[in-house]
Design a protein around this motif. Structure first.
Motif, PDB file in Angstrom:
ATOM      1  N   PRO A  13       1.052  -1.660   0.043  1.00 13.07           N
ATOM      2  CA  PRO A  13      -0.159   0.157  -0.256  1.00 13.07           C
ATOM      3  C   PRO A  13       0.620   1.422   0.671  1.00 13.07           C
ATOM      4  O   PRO A  13       0.767   2.311  -0.592  1.00 13.07           O
ATOM      5  CB  PRO A  13      -0.965   0.132   2.057  1.00 13.07           C
TER       6      PRO A  13
ATOM      7  N   MET B 232       2.383   1.222  -3.442  1.00  9.37           N
ATOM      8  CA  MET B 232       0.933   2.189  -4.523  1.00  9.37           C
ATOM      9  C   MET B 232       0.860   3.558  -4.114  1.00  9.37           C
ATOM     10  O   MET B 232       0.802   3.924  -4.695  1.00  9.37           O
ATOM     11  CB  MET B 232      -0.045   0.963  -4.069  1.00  9.37           C
ATOM     12  N   LEU B 233       0.675   4.162  -2.922  1.00  4.48           N
ATOM     13  CA  LEU B 233       0.396   5.429  -2.557  1.00  4.48           C
ATOM     14  C   LEU B 233       2.241   6.305  -3.193  1.00  4.48           C
ATOM     15  O   LEU B 233       0.966   7.539  -3.865  1.00  4.48           O
ATOM     16  CB  LEU B 233       0.599   5.468  -0.903  1.00  4.48           C
TER      17      LEU B 233
ATOM     18  N   GLU C  75       1.414   6.315  -7.279  1.00 12.15           N
ATOM     19  CA  GLU C  75      -0.102   7.315  -7.084  1.00 12.15           C
ATOM     20  C   GLU C  75       0.425   8.936  -7.206  1.00 12.15           C
ATOM     21  O   GLU C  75       0.264  10.081  -7.742  1.00 12.15           O
ATOM     22  CB  GLU C  75      -0.835   7.218  -6.690  1.00 12.15           C
TER      23      GLU C  75
ATOM     24  N   VAL D  16      -0.742   4.977 -14.361  1.00 14.00           N
ATOM     25  CA  VAL D  16      -1.592   5.158 -13.400  1.00 14.00           C
ATOM     26  C   VAL D  16      -2.006   3.044 -12.611  1.00 14.00           C
ATOM     27  O   VAL D  16      -2.315   2.504 -12.087  1.00 14.00           O
ATOM     28  CB  VAL D  16      -1.969   5.852 -13.289  1.00 14.00           C
ATOM     29  N   PHE D  17      -2.690   3.258 -14.019  1.00  7.68           N
ATOM     30  CA  PHE D  17      -3.581   1.367 -14.795  1.00  7.68           C
ATOM     31  C   PHE D  17      -1.634   0.416 -13.591  1.00  7.68           C
ATOM     32  O   PHE D  17      -2.372  -0.380 -12.297  1.00  7.68           O
ATOM     33  CB  PHE D  17      -3.242   1.400 -15.500  1.00  7.68           C
TER      34      PHE D  17
ATOM     35  N   ASP E 177      -1.647   0.937  -9.848  1.00  4.90           N
ATOM     36  CA  ASP E 177      -2.354  -0.809  -8.819  1.00  4.90           C
ATOM     37  C   ASP E 177      -2.117  -2.076  -8.468  1.00  4.90           C
ATOM     38  O   ASP E 177      -2.067  -2.717  -9.759  1.00  4.90           O
ATOM     39  CB  ASP E 177      -3.222   0.143  -9.188  1.00  4.90           C
ATOM     40  N   VAL E 178      -1.716  -2.547  -7.495  1.00  4.47           N
ATOM     41  CA  VAL E 178      -1.291  -3.506  -7.106  1.00  4.47           C
ATOM     42  C   VAL E 178      -2.101  -4.930  -7.421  1.00  4.47           C
ATOM     43  O   VAL E 178      -1.880  -5.025  -8.589  1.00  4.47           O
ATOM     44  CB  VAL E 178      -0.917  -4.058  -5.601  1.00  4.47           C
ATOM     45  N   PRO E 179      -3.689  -4.910  -7.649  1.00  2.00           N
ATOM     46  CA  PRO E 179      -4.181  -6.095  -8.263  1.00  2.00           C
ATOM     47  C   PRO E 179      -4.493  -4.958 -10.139  1.00  2.00           C
ATOM     48  O   PRO E 179      -4.611  -6.888 -10.467  1.00  2.00           O
ATOM     49  CB  PRO E 179      -5.954  -5.398  -8.220  1.00  2.00           C
ATOM     50  N   ALA E 180      -4.345  -4.626 -10.294  1.00  2.00           N
ATOM     51  CA  ALA E 180      -4.241  -4.358 -11.518  1.00  2.00           C
ATOM     52  C   ALA E 180      -3.026  -4.752 -12.530  1.00  2.00           C
ATOM     53  O   ALA E 180      -3.068  -4.876 -13.490  1.00  2.00           O
ATOM     54  CB  ALA E 180      -4.807  -3.066 -12.246  1.00  2.00           C
ATOM     55  N   ASP E 181      -1.898  -4.529 -12.117  1.00  2.00           N
ATOM     56  CA  ASP E 181      -0.594  -4.626 -11.709  1.00  2.00           C
ATOM     57  C   ASP E 181      -0.770  -5.705 -12.008  1.00  2.00           C
ATOM     58  O   ASP E 181       0.209  -6.707 -12.780  1.00  2.00           O
ATOM     59  CB  ASP E 181       0.290  -4.325 -10.686  1.00  2.00           C
ATOM     60  N   THR E 182      -1.050  -6.888 -11.658  1.00  2.00           N
ATOM     61  CA  THR E 182      -1.078  -8.514 -11.570  1.00  2.00           C
ATOM     62  C   THR E 182      -1.389  -8.806 -12.332  1.00  2.00           C
ATOM     63  O   THR E 182      -0.700  -9.545 -13.074  1.00  2.00           O
ATOM     64  CB  THR E 182      -1.817  -8.903 -10.501  1.00  2.00           C
TER      65      THR E 182
ATOM     66  N   GLN F 207      -9.068  -8.042 -10.624  1.00  2.00           N
ATOM     67  CA  GLN F 207      -8.849  -7.486 -11.093  1.00  2.00           C
ATOM     68  C   GLN F 207      -9.146  -6.124 -12.447  1.00  2.00           C
ATOM     69  O   GLN F 207      -8.665  -5.416 -12.900  1.00  2.00           O
ATOM     70  CB  GLN F 207      -6.723  -7.862 -12.159  1.00  2.00           C
TER      71      GLN F 207
ATOM     72  N   ILE G 173      -9.221  -2.607 -13.083  1.00  2.00           N
ATOM     73  CA  ILE G 173      -8.762  -1.847 -14.493  1.00  2.00           C
ATOM     74  C   ILE G 173     -10.364  -1.175 -15.142  1.00  2.00           C
ATOM     75  O   ILE G 173     -10.020   0.037 -15.311  1.00  2.00           O
ATOM     76  CB  ILE G 173      -8.405  -2.772 -15.343  1.00  2.00           C
TER      77      ILE G 173
ATOM     78  N   MET H 154     -10.288   2.563 -13.028  1.00  2.00           N
ATOM     79  CA  MET H 154      -9.523   2.807 -13.452  1.00  2.00           C
ATOM     80  C   MET H 154      -9.870   3.716 -15.029  1.00  2.00           C
ATOM     81  O   MET H 154      -9.235   4.884 -15.395  1.00  2.00           O
ATOM     82  CB  MET H 154      -8.261   2.211 -12.703  1.00  2.00           C
TER      83      MET H 154
ATOM     84  N   ALA I 190      -5.250   5.613  -4.491  1.00  2.00           N
ATOM     85  CA  ALA I 190      -4.803   4.447  -3.319  1.00  2.00           C
ATOM     86  C   ALA I 190      -5.534   3.796  -2.127  1.00  2.00           C
ATOM     87  O   ALA I 190      -4.804   2.164  -2.228  1.00  2.00           O
ATOM     88  CB  ALA I 190      -3.698   5.523  -2.337  1.00  2.00           C
TER      89      ALA I 190
ATOM     90  N   THR J 213      -5.741  -0.110  -1.796  1.00  2.00           N
ATOM     91  CA  THR J 213      -5.641  -1.197  -0.747  1.00  2.00           C
ATOM     92  C   THR J 213      -6.508  -1.833  -0.492  1.00  2.00           C
ATOM     93  O   THR J 213      -6.369  -2.959   0.157  1.00  2.00           O
ATOM     94  CB  THR J 213      -4.979   0.462   0.602  1.00  2.00           C
TER      95      THR J 213
ATOM     96  N   ALA K   4      -5.063  -9.932  -4.249  1.00  5.90           N
ATOM     97  CA  ALA K   4      -5.283  -9.880  -5.261  1.00  5.90           C
ATOM     98  C   ALA K   4      -4.544 -10.371  -6.530  1.00  5.90           C
ATOM     99  O   ALA K   4      -4.187 -10.240  -7.781  1.00  5.90           O
ATOM    100  CB  ALA K   4      -4.816  -8.578  -5.851  1.00  5.90           C
TER     101      ALA K   4
END
Lengths: 657, 221, 316
Positions: A409, A412-413, A416, A462-463, A466-471, C61, C65, C68, C125, C129, C138
């Motif tokens: 987190p 991530m902060l 961003e 920015v996408f 974000d950890v979930p999107a980054d996965t 996810q 996406i 965002m 952010a 989180t 995730a």
């Protein structure tokens, strides 16, 4: 202090008596590129022998390659021989033996025609041109590797290259672009223009500046020579167990990247000190051109981040040669150590590649909007903000690595947050465009292209934060498209804007504007046509650096490949324009073709030796367009006493000594 | 310009510029030394990070296995001591040259140079006679990796000191007491003094680094 | 959406009283475009955005996406509309050599811009989180001691990366090792990802799982497959020559089918399992040659558990 005032010329750093001009030696004995090559060859042979000698009885760990030490020592001594051949050590040796150090600016041979570009020249304008030509050559070489990669990706299963050739190409393209393009703007424009823009006749450390350039061809050639040793199979990141396992080509990678790290430390060091200490009287921080701010911010990143890279590359080398175990998990090391060190440098590095672009476009748009830069302080604050924050985001590259999940987190902060100062660059641009009188010149087109591309690059970033999107996006073509949008679309477009804008200044030659417009439109269209689909390719599940992919992605990959070839053709148009305009046509460009208020445009093109006849006194900011009574940017022939007033009485370092 | 006795209005343009760039060069020396220390801190920081990271990870229990013979404490202490004494001597004699005693500084600087070179030599000896294999443990790796880097930087600092000693020789002793008669001479003295100050700061910084490294590698591993 | 809509006022502020209200015009151009784009993204694209909804982490996810994209589109459209408007309306006309107005800045515009971007960033952010926590990490590798994990007893699946293939061990079924990845539907799965040589990355694309395979590290990632079907596994970290060829396919099947498969595979591979080292979270790669030797001695061929089958390309 009743002392005689003798109008003697002050000497360069070193404080020696001005020596008589050196006895003229025959040209082939004067230090230049040929002596450097000779030195490099001798150095390599000696180093290789030394490595074999030292390594002959050395205990080896299992599975290790025993022949790395000769290669590494060969490279290192070749670099020493290269710079010795250039004469880098001559002045330090003179100082060590107490002999007088000649004043380089007065060295007769330094001014001699084309030959000076092949020497260790202490003139910052010569270094700037050396960098410019060097960087274009490096960029085109690395770009050709990209063409080869795209050729392979024309088909999901049919292979043009073997898998080993393909990973070599991927590694060479990525590393060459990332390491050498660090100096793409700081090298040519930073070295050439920063002293002129701050009203200085010289830079703080000309020897360091010149050395920083001459290390780049060495790094380039060493990296290139990796192909002769079988290349390296780990891309530009060089993740550790693979880079320790790989064959001798990896030695080239580590030595070249480390060397380039040293080069950018030196380049940034000189720029920072020059900007802090050599500003002309009246050049307050609030009057510093935006480009100089960006160079300062970039240089801070270079000086502080690159030492960590050098440390990481050094550890790869020791792991491979003297068998330390920094990255060997079973022996008390950790592969995460490398990832941390690399990305602690690696993330500032991407801002080393982005900030100069911000600087160039921010410098150019007021000129062609005929308006002051909107929110000058905001723009400077944006650059400083990016600089500071970029040291606190590196673990976003490691979101899937298993490292510190509790820190996600936070990273991530911070990641961003960095979009806030970056957004300020856009605010500044949009404010400047408000009710402007926009002139669509070639530099302006490239600046606009940069804003368009970087917008896509930044938003896609920015996408990724974000950890979930980054996965899903991490390690895929999505990331690859993202950073090509920020670096190629941002930095390279800004660099092109800078070339079209400042080449008349640097060479006194006009680049053909019609070809320039063709170059812009082809480059803009084919750049977007190449990289925009790659976002979709990445999201559709194609990982980076693969040479086989899902067959349903062939159409889109073929589209990308063909666009990439056209993009390469567009770069070719630029090269043709550059060579045709500077070598063949040589159309003179006098004065101030853009009616710019920049201080660099107030002197002749190209600037005379010493840049200014007298130290200028800066009277107002560089962006005072639209103010009828605005004072000129500087007094180029200030009355007596004004310059003296700027320094006498000021505290000096000598007061402490 | 009001608080000095100089009369800038009387300067020729050339002298004005010479003075301007002279002062810029003095400031550049000061700034450059601080910036170099910043860059070095980040470079050493890579090793300090490696040290603490590998120590806290203790992967496979091999940060510092009990079978590992540590480096020679006497050698490490001696090397660190030589560097610290060298920096202390240099700092002490810097005060002498500020008071105008050139020869006192020259003697002291020579001592500092010899001590520093002795430390470098001893460090090379120690690295060539390590009681452990470089890859034997995490600790061994960081030790073998860090000290050659430190060694090279200390050697470069000693080369700088040697240059300063050579630069000092032609300067007349009286120049350190009162302003020399010409700008050229005054500038030469001031630049030497600025470089000397910068060197002393950097060398003290390196001595402090040596102490920190000594604590990390010999006392607390 | 609402935060982005607020982005319109800043350019409106410096509008001069005379002449057209540029700020309003830009706003009116932007508003419909932004609304249409967001509706298209949410309704038309949204359900098809990668990586789909095959598992809990994939759905999460996809949602991220989507959110965002909905936030980003108005911002992007605003900047592009603004530039487009500026380039057309404020271009230099023929014969006009005047400079523009000397606007040096506008503190209200700058303050509101900074406020709006800060609000968006802080929202993102916090959102990220929360999403990370809700989705139990995730689907990203969380290292040996995960802090976000599902309750109950997830199915343990070990993923072993090696140059250039993945093998899978099922410790709850006697620790057999196979090249097939089969998962049950509706059951939380804990992937324990590790490597025997260099760093790989286990990317089960449709499951929305990505975890680096580090030698000597047990990297855990969670997901819960929600639908049956096939999925692709790719290596997404450059791992050497055949990185591009390091992929295979997995299946999500019903719980009963999974039990049947696991039981039969366990019996089928019993001979191999005896030779393999006992299940552990990480393995010492130096034992690989001995295992291969033992396998050869036992006369076991094929892909079952072989660490370096002879048909694999040699190391670089």
């Amino acid at each position: 202090m009743a002392i005689d005032i003798q109008p003697e010329k002050v000497k360069g750093p070193g404080g020696r008596e001005p020596g008589a001009s050196r006895p003229a030696r025959p040209w082939w004995l004067r230090p230049a590129i040929h002596t450097a090559v000779a030195g490099a060859v001798i150095g390599y042979v000696v180093g290789h022998w030394l490595g074999n000698f030292l390594g002959s009885n050395y205990q080896q760990l299992p599975l290790s390659d025993s022949s790395d030490l000769p290669i590494v020592l060969g490279y290192l001594l070749a670099v020493v021989g290269w710079i010795a051949g250039l004469g880098v050590f001559n002045d330090p040796l003179r100082q060590m033996t107490g002999r007088p150090v000649p004043v380089e600016e007065e060295d007769a041979s330094a001014a001699a025609g084309l030959a000076r570009y092949f020497r260790y020249s202490l003139d910052h304008k010569v270094v700037g041109i050396q960098y410019l030509v060097g960087m274009i050559i490096y960029f085109c070489t690395a770009g050709l590797f990209a063409m080869a990669i795209r050729a392979e990706l024309l088909s999901p299963a049919y292979h043009i290259f073997s898998s080993s050739t393909y990973v070599e190409l991927v590694g060479e393209h990525g590393t060459m672009m990332m390491m050498l393009m660090s100096s793409l703007v700081v090298g040519p424009f930073g070295n050439y223009l920063v002293p002129i823009m701050i009203g200085s006749k010289r830079v703080a450390f000309p020897r360091i500046e010149a050395l920083s350039f001459w290390l780049t061809p060495a790094a380039f050639l060493i990296l290139f020579s990796s192909l002769m040793l079988g290349g390296f199979p780990f891309g530009w990141t060089g993740y550790a167990p693979l880079s320790i396992q790989a064959t001798q080509g990896a030695d080239s990678y580590a030595v070249a990247f480390g060397l380039m790290g040293i080069s950018i430390i030196l380049a940034g060091f000189n720029i920072i000190v020059t900007v802090i200490c050599y500003r002309a009287p009246g050049m307050r921080w609030s009057r510093l051109p935006m480009f100089v701010w960006s160079m300062l911010a970039t240089s801070v990143l270079m000086v502080l981040a690159a030492p960590v890279l050098v440390g990481g590359m050094y550890m790869i080398i020791t792991d491979r040669t003297v068998q330390t175990a920094f990255f060997a998990d079973q022996l008390g090391g950790s592969s995460y150590l490398y990832q941390n060190l690399f990305w602690f440098f690696g993330h500032p590095e991407v801002y080393i590649l982005a900030l100069p672009g911000f600087g160039i476009v921010s410098e150019i748009i007021p000129v062609f909007c005929r308006k002051p830069l909107f929110g000058y302080k905001t723009a400077a604050a944006g650059m400083i903000g990016v600089t500071v924050l970029s040291f606190f985001v590196w673990q976003h590259h490691l979101f899937d690595s298993g490292l510190n999940p509790d820190m996600r987190p936070l990273f991530m902060l911070t990641t961003e947050l960095i979009s806030i100062p970056t957004g300020l660059i856009y605010l500044v641009a949009m404010g400047t465009f408000w009710k402007a009188k926009i002139r669509f010149t070639v530099p302006m087109l490239f600046a606009l292209g940069m804003y368009f591309n970087f917008l896509i690059g930044g938003i896609s970033g920015v996408f990724l934060s974000d950890v979930p999107a980054d996965t899903t996006e991490h390690g895929s073509f999505f990331v690859m498209a993202h950073f090509h949008y920020t670096i190629m679309g941002g930095l390279i477009f800004a660099f092109m804007a800078g070339v079209y804008y400042w080449l008349p200044k640097m060479m006194g030659i006009k680049l053909n504007q019609t070809i320039g417009k063709i170059h812009f439109w082809t480059m803009f269209i084919f750049f977007n046509s190449t990289f925009l689909p790659l976002f979709a390719v990445g999201l559709a599940g194609q990982p980076r650096r693969v040479f086989e992919y899902a067959s349903n992605l062939q159409t889109i990959n073929d589209w990308v490949s063909i666009s990439a070839f056209c993009l390469g053709g567009s770069i070719l148009i630029f090269v043709i324009n550059f060579v045709w305009s500077t070598v063949i046509a040589r159309e003179r460009e006098e004065g101030n073709p853009w009616q710019s208020r920049g201080l660099e445009w107030q002197v002749a093109s190209p600037p005379p030796p010493g840049n200014f006849a007298r130290i200028p006194v800066v009277l107002s900011g560089p962006y005072e367009y639209g103010t009828p009574g605005a004072p000129p940017v500087a007094d180029l022939n200030p009355p007596a006493g004004v310059v003296a007033a700027a320094f006498t009485g000021a505290p000096t370092a000598a007061a402490e000594a | 310009m009001t608080q000095t006795s100089a009369e800038p209005a009387g300067l020729s343009p050339e002298a004005e510029e010479a003075g301007f760039y002279h002062e810029a060069a003095l400031n550049a020396t000061w700034t450059g030394a601080r910036l170099a220390m910043g860059a070095l801190s980040f470079g050493f920081g890579a090793f300090v990070f490696a040290y603490f990271y590998l120590r806290s990870l203790n992967s496979h229990g091999r940060w510092y296995p009990s079978t590992l013979t540590g480096p020679h404490l006497w050698a490490g202490t001696l090397i660190m001591g030589l560097i610290v004494v060298s920096a202390a001597v240099q700092t002490a004699v810097l005060q002498r040259i500020k008071a105008g005693h050139k020869t006192a500084w020259q003697r002291g600087a020579l001592v500092a140079l010899v001590l520093g070179l002795a430390a470098v030599g001893l460090q090379i000896w120690e690295l060539l006679n390590l009681p452990f294999f470089p890859g034997a443990a995490g600790f061994a790796s960081v030790f073998t990796g860090f000290y050659p880097v430190y060694l090279v930087i200390a050697l470069m600092a000693m080369i700088w000191l040697e240059m300063l000693i050579m630069r000092c020789r032609p300067i007349a002793e009286i120049s350190f007491v009162e302003q020399p008669p010409t700008f050229v001479e005054a500038f030469a003295v001031q630049r030497f003094q600025a470089a000397l100050s910068a060197f002393t700061v950097v060398w003290n910084y390196l001595a402090a680094t040596a102490v920190v490294a000594w604590v990390l590698f010999y006392l607390v591993h | 959406m609402s935060a982005a809509a607020d982005a319109a006022p800043p350019p409106a502020a410096p509008a001069a009283p005379a002449g057209p209200n540029h700020g309003l015009r830009i706003f009116l151009l932007w508003l419909p475009l932004a609304v249409i784009a967001d509706l298209v993204i949410w309704i038309v694209w949204g359900p098809h955005l990668p990586p789909g909804t095959m598992s809990s982490s994939a759905a999460n996810q996809q949602f991220d996406i989507k959110v965002m994209a909905v936030l980003a589109a108005p911002v992007m459209i605003f900047v592009l509309t603004y530039f487009g408007y500026a380039l057309i309306v404020w271009r230099q006309r023929d014969g006009d050599t005047e400079d523009g107005p000397a606007l040096h800045g506008n503190s209200r515009v700058q303050a509101s811009w900074i406020t709006i971007t800060s609000v968006i960033v802080l929202f993102l952010a916090v959102f990220g989180t929360v999403e990370l926590k809700i989705a139990n990490g995730a689907g990203a590798g969380e290292g040996p001691s995960p802090i976000w994990k599902p309750g109950g007893a997830p199915l343990q699946v070990q993923v072993i990366g090696q140059q250039w293939k993945f093998t899978y061990r099922y410790p709850q079924f006697g620790g057999f090792e196979t090249t097939q990845l089969v998962l049950p539907e509706g059951q939380w799965v804990a992937f324990h990802v590790t490597s025997l040589d260099v760093i790989h990355s286990f990317w089960a694309y449709q499951l929305g799982v990505k975890a680096d395979a580090n030698p000597g590290v047990d990297n855990v990632a969670y997901t819960k497959p929600e639908h049956t079907g096939g999925f692709v596994v790719r290596c997404s970290e450059l791992c050497g020559l055949w990185h591009g060829a390091m992929f295979d396919y997995g299946r999500v099947v019903s719980m009963s089918a999974f039990r049947t498969w696991a039981a039969s595979t366990r019996v089928q591979l019993a001979a191999v399992t005896r030779i393999l080292p006992p299940y552990a979270t990480t393995y010492d790669p130096t034992v690989v040659p001995q295992i291969n030797k033992a396998m050869a001695k036992a006369g076991i061929g094929g892909a079952n558990g072989y660490y370096y089958p002879p048909q694999d390309p040699v190391q670089p």
